[in-house]
Design an enzyme around this catalytic site. Structure first.
Site, mmCIF file in Angstrom:
data_model
loop_
_atom_site.group_PDB
_atom_site.id
_atom_site.type_symbol
_atom_site.label_atom_id
_atom_site.label_comp_id
_atom_site.label_asym_id
_atom_site.label_seq_id
_atom_site.Cartn_x
_atom_site.Cartn_y
_atom_site.Cartn_z
ATOM 1 N N LYS A 1 12.822 2.132 16.585
ATOM 2 C CA LYS A 1 11.376 2.326 16.620
ATOM 3 C C LYS A 1 10.715 0.965 16.448
ATOM 4 C CE LYS A 1 7.788 5.257 14.542
ATOM 5 N NZ LYS A 1 7.500 6.272 13.487
ATOM 6 N N ASP B 1 -3.792 0.263 11.159
ATOM 7 C CA ASP B 1 -4.598 -0.347 10.091
ATOM 8 C C ASP B 1 -6.088 -0.151 10.319
ATOM 9 O OD1 ASP B 1 -3.086 -2.475 8.047
ATOM 10 O OD2 ASP B 1 -1.934 -1.952 9.807
ATOM 11 N N ILE C 1 1.924 6.436 12.996
ATOM 12 C CA ILE C 1 2.761 5.400 12.373
ATOM 13 C C ILE C 1 3.144 5.762 10.943
ATOM 14 C CG2 ILE C 1 2.998 2.937 11.905
ATOM 15 C CD1 ILE C 1 2.545 3.588 14.866
ATOM 16 N N CYS D 1 0.822 -1.210 0.000
ATOM 17 C CA CYS D 1 0.000 0.000 0.000
ATOM 18 C C CYS D 1 0.855 1.259 0.000
ATOM 19 C CB CYS D 1 -0.918 0.006 1.226
ATOM 20 S SG CYS D 1 -2.164 -1.306 1.204
#
Length: 312
Positions: A56, A200, A222, A11
């Site tokens: 991270k 998500d 994010i 994506c």
């Protein structure tokens, strides 16, 4: 030992850096070069255990380094790892096969290298993002639904959010019952690594909140390009504005049908559920972005009452 893999795609959510992966492999003794869009990793001998701290939290980076470490010489310590259910499921699978993986803190584990794994039988956990997606179908349409074969503990943050916006939920051992309400309450939400609200799931919640009674805010922490559904939802009469990494949603009384384009996996489902709640018939293109992550998407939605069909 060597391998050659393409740089990541998927994506269009912004930069997909793999420097954490590559730095971790370097710590284990591997060398890498990026040539014409391909990552070439090699090691003249077996990888050697070392200490690596992720700057991270990264799900795929954690999984990659765990798998790379199980056959290394000595002990590897990984710090600031992801503890998403999918990572824990991978660890449980590897341990079944004989991998020596041990947590020594909430986000720290050690891996003792072994020579080989044993064959095992393992059932992969239910998809928590798909589960939340269908919970949102009920939430946005004020319907009732039972989502099965999902551990509710994997969706603790999301369940709390659904309760705060007014949905009625009943939590069972491996399933969730939800009853949506006509008056959806506004809310402020921040996305964060597990056990926080998953990035998500953000576009799906954004769709639901487009019908809330008031002003909602979602802070995305994010990905920098996670709001691709917003302009498409606005085509359906939603009122969503994006400022930096925050979505400001002014709830509307109704959504209207429109022609929309799905540009990524979660945005696709977010647009679909908005279309289910909208008056009229919507046409959604690039639906293949949704099929990448939702098995038999039209069939499942038709089974719960949706009027949906693929025309190409």
């Amino acid at each position: 030992h060597k391998c050659k893999v393409s740089l990541p795609g998927g994506c269009n959510l912004g930069l997909r850096k793999i420097n954490f992966h590559l730095n971790g492999f370097s710590k284990l003794g591997a060398k890498f070069k990026i040539i014409k869009g391909y990552v070439n990793i090699s090691s003249k001998k077996r990888l050697t255990g070392n200490v690596f701290r992720f700057p991270k939290v990264t799900v795929t980076g954690t999984s990659n380094l765990i798998m790379a470490s199980i056959f290394s010489n000595g002990i590897t310590t990984l710090r600031n790892i992801s503890i998403e259910p999918e990572v824990i499921d991978l660890i449980n699978f590897l341990k079944k096969g004989g991998a020596k993986i041990k947590f020594i803190g909430k986000r720290t584990l050690t891996i003792q290298g072994i020579d080989s794994l044993n064959s095992v039988t393992h059932e992969v956990i239910g998809d928590r993002i798909e589960a939340f997606s269908y919970l949102c179908v009920a939430a946005i349409t004020a319907g009732s639904l039972k989502v099965e074969k999902i551990n509710p503990k994997f969706l603790t943050s999301e369940i709390n959010v659904l309760k705060k916006i007014g949905c009625k939920l009943k939590i069972l051992k491996n399933s969730i019952l939800i009853k949506g309400v006509k008056k959806i309450k506004p809310i402020k939400v921040n996305t964060s690594p597990y056990p926080g609200f998953a990035t998500d799931n953000m576009p799906l919640l954004m769709s639901v909140l487009s019908l809330s009674k008031g002003k909602s805010e979602i802070l995305e922490t994010i990905f920098e390009n996670r709001f691709m559904a917003a302009p498409e939802l606005n085509r359906m009469n939603a009122s969503i504005s994006i400022k930096n990494n925050k979505a400001i949603i002014i709830g509307k009384n109704n959504l209207l049908s429109a022609e929309c384009m799905a540009s990524d996996l979660r945005s696709c489902f977010a647009i679909i559920i908005a279309a289910l709640a909208a008056s009229g018939t919507s046409l959604i293109s690039r639906i293949y972005n949704g099929r990448r992550g939702y098995y038999q998407i039209e069939k499942k939605l038709r089974n719960i009452g949706a009027d949906i069909k693929c025309i190409t």
